[in-house]
Design an enzyme around this catalytic site. Structure first.
Site, PDB file in Angstrom:
ATOM      1  N   HIS A 295       0.800  -1.230   0.000  1.00 42.09           N
ATOM      2  CA  HIS A 295       0.000   0.000   0.000  1.00 42.09           C
ATOM      3  C   HIS A 295       0.825   1.267   0.000  1.00 42.09           C
ATOM      4  O   HIS A 295       0.262   2.355   0.096  1.00 42.09           O
ATOM      5  CB  HIS A 295      -0.908   0.052   1.234  1.00 42.09           C
ATOM      6  CG  HIS A 295      -1.969  -0.988   1.246  1.00 42.09           C
ATOM      7  ND1 HIS A 295      -3.224  -0.776   0.728  1.00 42.09           N
ATOM      8  CD2 HIS A 295      -1.960  -2.257   1.698  1.00 42.09           C
ATOM      9  CE1 HIS A 295      -3.949  -1.872   0.883  1.00 42.09           C
ATOM     10  NE2 HIS A 295      -3.200  -2.793   1.471  1.00 42.09           N
ATOM     11  N   LYS A 480      -7.924  13.914   4.482  1.00 41.89           N
ATOM     12  CA  LYS A 480      -7.084  12.713   4.451  1.00 41.89           C
ATOM     13  C   LYS A 480      -6.065  12.856   5.564  1.00 41.89           C
ATOM     14  O   LYS A 480      -5.969  13.916   6.176  1.00 41.89           O
ATOM     15  CB  LYS A 480      -6.374  12.611   3.098  1.00 41.89           C
ATOM     16  CG  LYS A 480      -5.739  13.943   2.671  1.00 41.89           C
ATOM     17  CD  LYS A 480      -5.102  13.890   1.286  1.00 41.89           C
ATOM     18  CE  LYS A 480      -6.052  13.985   0.133  1.00 41.89           C
ATOM     19  NZ  LYS A 480      -6.304  12.756  -0.572  1.00 41.89           N
ATOM     20  N   ARG A 481      -5.307  11.788   5.826  1.00 47.25           N
ATOM     21  CA  ARG A 481      -4.260  11.932   6.828  1.00 47.25           C
ATOM     22  C   ARG A 481      -3.293  13.052   6.448  1.00 47.25           C
ATOM     23  O   ARG A 481      -3.095  13.331   5.268  1.00 47.25           O
ATOM     24  CB  ARG A 481      -3.493  10.610   6.985  1.00 47.25           C
ATOM     25  CG  ARG A 481      -4.198   9.607   7.853  1.00 47.25           C
ATOM     26  CD  ARG A 481      -4.449  10.101   9.262  1.00 47.25           C
ATOM     27  NE  ARG A 481      -3.203  10.181  10.032  1.00 47.25           N
ATOM     28  CZ  ARG A 481      -2.820   9.275  10.910  1.00 47.25           C
ATOM     29  NH1 ARG A 481      -3.568   8.219  11.160  1.00 47.25           N
ATOM     30  NH2 ARG A 481      -1.679   9.408  11.559  1.00 47.25           N
ATOM     31  N   LYS A 486       1.255  14.240   0.694  1.00 49.07           N
ATOM     32  CA  LYS A 486      -0.117  14.564   0.251  1.00 49.07           C
ATOM     33  C   LYS A 486      -0.272  16.057  -0.040  1.00 49.07           C
ATOM     34  O   LYS A 486      -1.244  16.491  -0.628  1.00 49.07           O
ATOM     35  CB  LYS A 486      -1.135  14.110   1.302  1.00 49.07           C
ATOM     36  CG  LYS A 486      -1.165  12.583   1.497  1.00 49.07           C
ATOM     37  CD  LYS A 486      -2.173  12.199   2.572  1.00 49.07           C
ATOM     38  CE  LYS A 486      -2.149  10.706   2.890  1.00 49.07           C
ATOM     39  NZ  LYS A 486      -2.863   9.883   1.894  1.00 49.07           N
ATOM     40  N   THR A 588      -8.366   6.571  -1.925  1.00 48.57           N
ATOM     41  CA  THR A 588      -9.730   6.038  -2.038  1.00 48.57           C
ATOM     42  C   THR A 588     -10.740   7.147  -1.744  1.00 48.57           C
ATOM     43  O   THR A 588     -11.878   7.088  -2.187  1.00 48.57           O
ATOM     44  CB  THR A 588      -9.960   4.861  -1.063  1.00 48.57           C
ATOM     45  OG1 THR A 588      -9.455   5.233   0.221  1.00 48.57           O
ATOM     46  CG2 THR A 588      -9.275   3.607  -1.539  1.00 48.57           C
ATOM     47  N   LYS A 592     -14.517   8.249  -3.455  1.00 43.21           N
ATOM     48  CA  LYS A 592     -15.752   8.590  -2.743  1.00 43.21           C
ATOM     49  C   LYS A 592     -16.284   9.925  -3.242  1.00 43.21           C
ATOM     50  O   LYS A 592     -17.489  10.091  -3.474  1.00 43.21           O
ATOM     51  CB  LYS A 592     -15.489   8.654  -1.227  1.00 43.21           C
ATOM     52  CG  LYS A 592     -15.135   7.293  -0.641  1.00 43.21           C
ATOM     53  CD  LYS A 592     -14.387   7.393   0.683  1.00 43.21           C
ATOM     54  CE  LYS A 592     -13.710   6.056   0.979  1.00 43.21           C
ATOM     55  NZ  LYS A 592     -12.665   6.142   2.011  1.00 43.21           N
TER      56      LYS A 592
END
Ligand code: 26Q
Length: 745
Positions: A295, A480-481, A486, A588, A592
């Site tokens: 992952h 998100k985290r 990111k 993911t 969504k």
């Protein structure tokens, strides 16, 4: 379900508080589930995962049982609003993507009627609850069971002993029914027996992609892996005697990243020590049993264990690992591989075990979680392994369950889809791509749905955060985290630039836009915490500026979790997915948002690539450096030179240190500044290419802002995304795992 409904009708609600009612109704529903838990098949798949980010079970389970609407009606008649239960529970036994994926997978397998059994840990405390104080993240314990835990059943009679050096832990299973076409079971073990044992299942590891607290983490990993494998081996011996050659015929085990990889060693240990099978034979059985999903490619998240450390708490496992290492070396010697290829493959070197390499060697199938990610595994991370056994590698692009992420969180949009193409799309595996031909006729209705979902979101934010946002604001969300790769930091800088452009009058016709953030940072990840503080300071600056705040707002929501996500994805217009290309394995959240009709503003990374493949680049907003471009420029990239050429970037970044924004005297803003201009011992300046992609990012945000002015045309793009999102249903993903890896039906 008539029994449940009858009992619900008879339920006396008078004088009962929300928690009592919640437990009583859940227990009524549970009675129905437990009688329907399916028996195991001949061949079953097992999912081993350290994390399950389940979220709220109440509404989801009632929906899956087909009684949600009826329950709502019956309770309303009794004067109880079903929404009151929203204040209760949100099982956060996971950090982020990997844990939520496990929960979506369990849901999809049950929906498809596939025998998939999940194993994990029943943490006493889940991922910390986050509060923002003075702009800083504060962590509070997440006592998720304080209202009770009506959705699991303790199976004391099936407890197993797990041996550690100096003590034995008792692994007591708690079974959680997973409802669908069949009722499967998620089994979470709680550690009991002595204080050392209890510690094992006390806390979920709050680190996402970082290394720390090694000993306890190792204990946790072995604890649930060994409990699960012990169970499978015992069951096999009971059913088929000691003929373990047939073990892989009946059992296939999916390792959710490397966290449960000690399961391999435990299987070999049981087969060799208890059943007297030779190490090579046991290893062969293991190879046919296990499959491994990777992952992440971040180097700091690739687990390695020092032999010394393993030996200290798991001496037998350390011995088994050494025997396996010897076997692997012998095996490699017999091939024609070069020395350097062999040293690339060996999982034990210089006193350290690499769990990823062990998983690669000892698995039948290895998969990445999006097309690009799988290619990167084949070309970079596991290049040598791919050249030796190409047949092991597969791609399985992630998905999300449309039951929670469309039907449950967005009944309004679901009804719109029903009206357009009929309700068959709701069935497992069914798709809603027939919507594609009807998009043009649905724009007006979709605009109404989006407006309603935005209104609901804003009213929830007002309740939770105490900030009111005018209804007409366009919503850009990055939830998100928190992690440097990111690039929430890049969004923060982009907002500072937009602020400057609006304030100085360089941009005039800017449509009112809200930038919505939600993110937890690992408690020890100082820089990520600095980014949270930065976003909150920018929010203060922008929201209090009367000159700008009718056009730009920034909100950082506290304690972003699954339930918050359900609301945010439904009410958002633009999904921000701006990771450095090559670093977000899949994502993911992006799926969504797409399912709920947000356009993606993102880089060509992870599953974003497949999102635009499905929905069309013209319906999304792609910008920034590609993987190849980054590889090309990485050597010569000089962020300071770039800053000198770009006054807008310079001004935005300078505001961190020139007194415009205050870090409360912590120094965290100048540290952030330095991370772009100076780097640190462990990485180069601007390691994640924030400044490199900033200009195209700001321009893309301006494009989106302009395009959104044409409401119909923008709604059209959003609907094209809804219509193209079937591919990202985890029903599709799980059907692929079942067919291509697990061979179950
Ligand atoms: C590793 C070593 C030591 C301690 C902790 C860890 C650790 C913990 C959590 C390593 C990784 C994780 C979690 C990784 C994760 O959530 N990855 C995400 O997985 C999603 C599902 O496949 C993807 O969509 C995301 O792109 C990916 O970041």
């Amino acid at each position: 379900m008539s029994g449940y409904l009858q009992e619900l009708r008879n339920l006396d609600v008078k004088g009962k508080d929300v928690i009592t009612l919640y437990n009583e109704i859940s227990e009524l529903a549970m009675r129905e589930c437990t009688t329907r838990i399916s028996a195991k098949e001949e061949r079953n798949a097992y999912y081993l995962s350290m994390e399950y980010l389940i979220g709220r079970s109440f509404y989801n389970n009632l929906m899956e049982l087909g009684v949600l609407e009826e329950t709502r009606r019956i309770l309303a008649e009794k004067g109880v609003d079903i929404n009151v239960f929203e204040e209760i529970e949100d099982a956060a036994l996971g950090n982020g993507g990997l844990g939520r994926l496990a929960a979506c997978f369990m849901d999809s397998a049950a929906a498809l009627g596939l025998p998939l059994y999940g194993y994990g840990i029943r943490f006493r405390y889940g991922l910390f609850r986050q509060r923002i104080e003075e702009g800083f993240q504060k962590e509070l314990p997440d006592d998720w069971q304080r209202f009770g835990d009506p959705w699991s059943i303790r199976r004391e009679e099936e407890a197993r002993k797990i041996e550690f050096a100096y003590f034995t832990a008792l692994a007591v299973p708690y079974d959680i029914p997973v409802i669908g076409k069949r009722v499967n079971c998620l089994r979470l073990y709680q550690a009991e027996g002595c204080p050392e044992a209890e510690k094992i299942s006390e806390y979920l590891y709050p680190a996402d992609d970082t290394e720390e607290g090694k000993l306890l983490r190792l204990r946790q990993e072995y604890f649930f892996s060994a409990a699960a494998i012990g169970e499978l081996v015992e069951r096999h011996a009971k059913l088929y005697g000691k003929h373990f050659e047939s073990f892989p015929k009946y059992n296939t085990v999916q390792l959710n990243d490397t966290h449960p990889v000690l399961a391999i060693a435990e299987l070999v240990r049981l087969l060799t020590v208890k059943y007297r099978i030779s190490v090579p034979k046991a290893a062969e059985i293991a190879k046919q049993t296990f499959n491994y999903t990777n992952h992440t490619v971040l180097p700091e998240a690739l687990e390695c264990w020092r032999e010394e450390l393993v030996r200290k708490i798991l001496p037998d496992i350390a011995d088994i690992l050494l025997q396996l290492a010897t076997l692997q070396k012998r095996e490699l010697k017999r091939t024609a591989l070069t020395e350097s290829a062999c040293s690339d493959l060996i999982f034990y070197d210089k006193g350290v075990f690499s769990m990823a390499k062990l998983a690669v060697w000892c698995s039948t199938s290895i998969n990445g979680v999006a097309a690009l990610h799988t290619e990167i595994l084949k070309k970079n991370l596991f290049a040598t392994a791919y050249s030796v056994y190409p047949e092991k590698f597969q791609n399985k692009t992630n998905g999300v369950t449309k039951r929670r992420w469309l039907m449950l969180n967005n009944p309004e949009l679901s009804k719109l889809i029903d009206g357009a193409i009929g309700p068959q799309w709701r069935e497992a595996r069914a798709d809603h791509s027939a919507l594609k031909g009807k998009v043009s006729s649905l724009e007006e209705d979709f605009i109404k749905v989006k407006r309603e979902k935005r209104r609901q979101l804003f009213s929830y934010i007002e309740e939770r955060e105490g900030v009111k946002i005018p209804e007409h604001f366009l919503v850009f969300a990055q939830v998100k985290r928190l992690h440097e790769y990111k690039r929430q930091f890049m969004t923060a800088l982009a907002i500072l630039e937009l602020y400057e452009l609006i304030k100085s009058g360089q941009v005039n016709d800017f449509r009112p836009s809200l930038f919505l953030f939600g993110a937890k940072s690992a408690p020890s990840y100082t820089r990520a915490k600095g980014i949270i503080k930065l976003i909150n300071e920018i929010a203060k600056l922008v929201n209090n500026d009367e000159q700008v705040n009718q056009r730009l707002r920034v909100v950082f929501v506290q304690n972003y979790d699954v339930s918050y996500a359900e609301k945010i994805v439904a009410g958002t217009d633009v999904s921000l997915q701006v990771s450095t290309a090559g670093l977000e394995a899949s994502g993911t959240g992006n799926m969504k948002f797409m399912m709920n009709g947000a356009v993606t503003c993102g880089t060509l990374d992870g599953a974003n690539i497949e999102i635009v493949e499905q929905a069309g680049e013209e319906n999304n907003y792609i910008f920034g450096a590609t993987v190849d471009e980054i590889a090309r420029i990485s050597e010569s990239y000089d962020p300071c030179a770039l800053l000198d050429q770009k006054p807008l970037h310079k001004k935005a970044l300078e505001s961190l240190v020139d007194g415009t924004l205050s870090d409360g005297g912590t120094g965290c803003f100048s540290e952030l500044y330095g991370s772009l201009t100076e780097g640190a011992s462990w990485h180069k300046p601007d390691n994640y290419y924030v400044l490199y992609d900033l200009e195209p990012y700001v321009n893309t945000l301006l494009d989106i802002n302009r395009d959104s002015g044409n409401e119909r045309a923008f709604a059209h793009k959003q609907l094209e995304n809804v219509a193209s999102s079937s591919f990202f249903s985890s029903d599709r993903t799980i059907a692929e795992y079942a067919e291509k890896i697990w061979h179950i039906s």
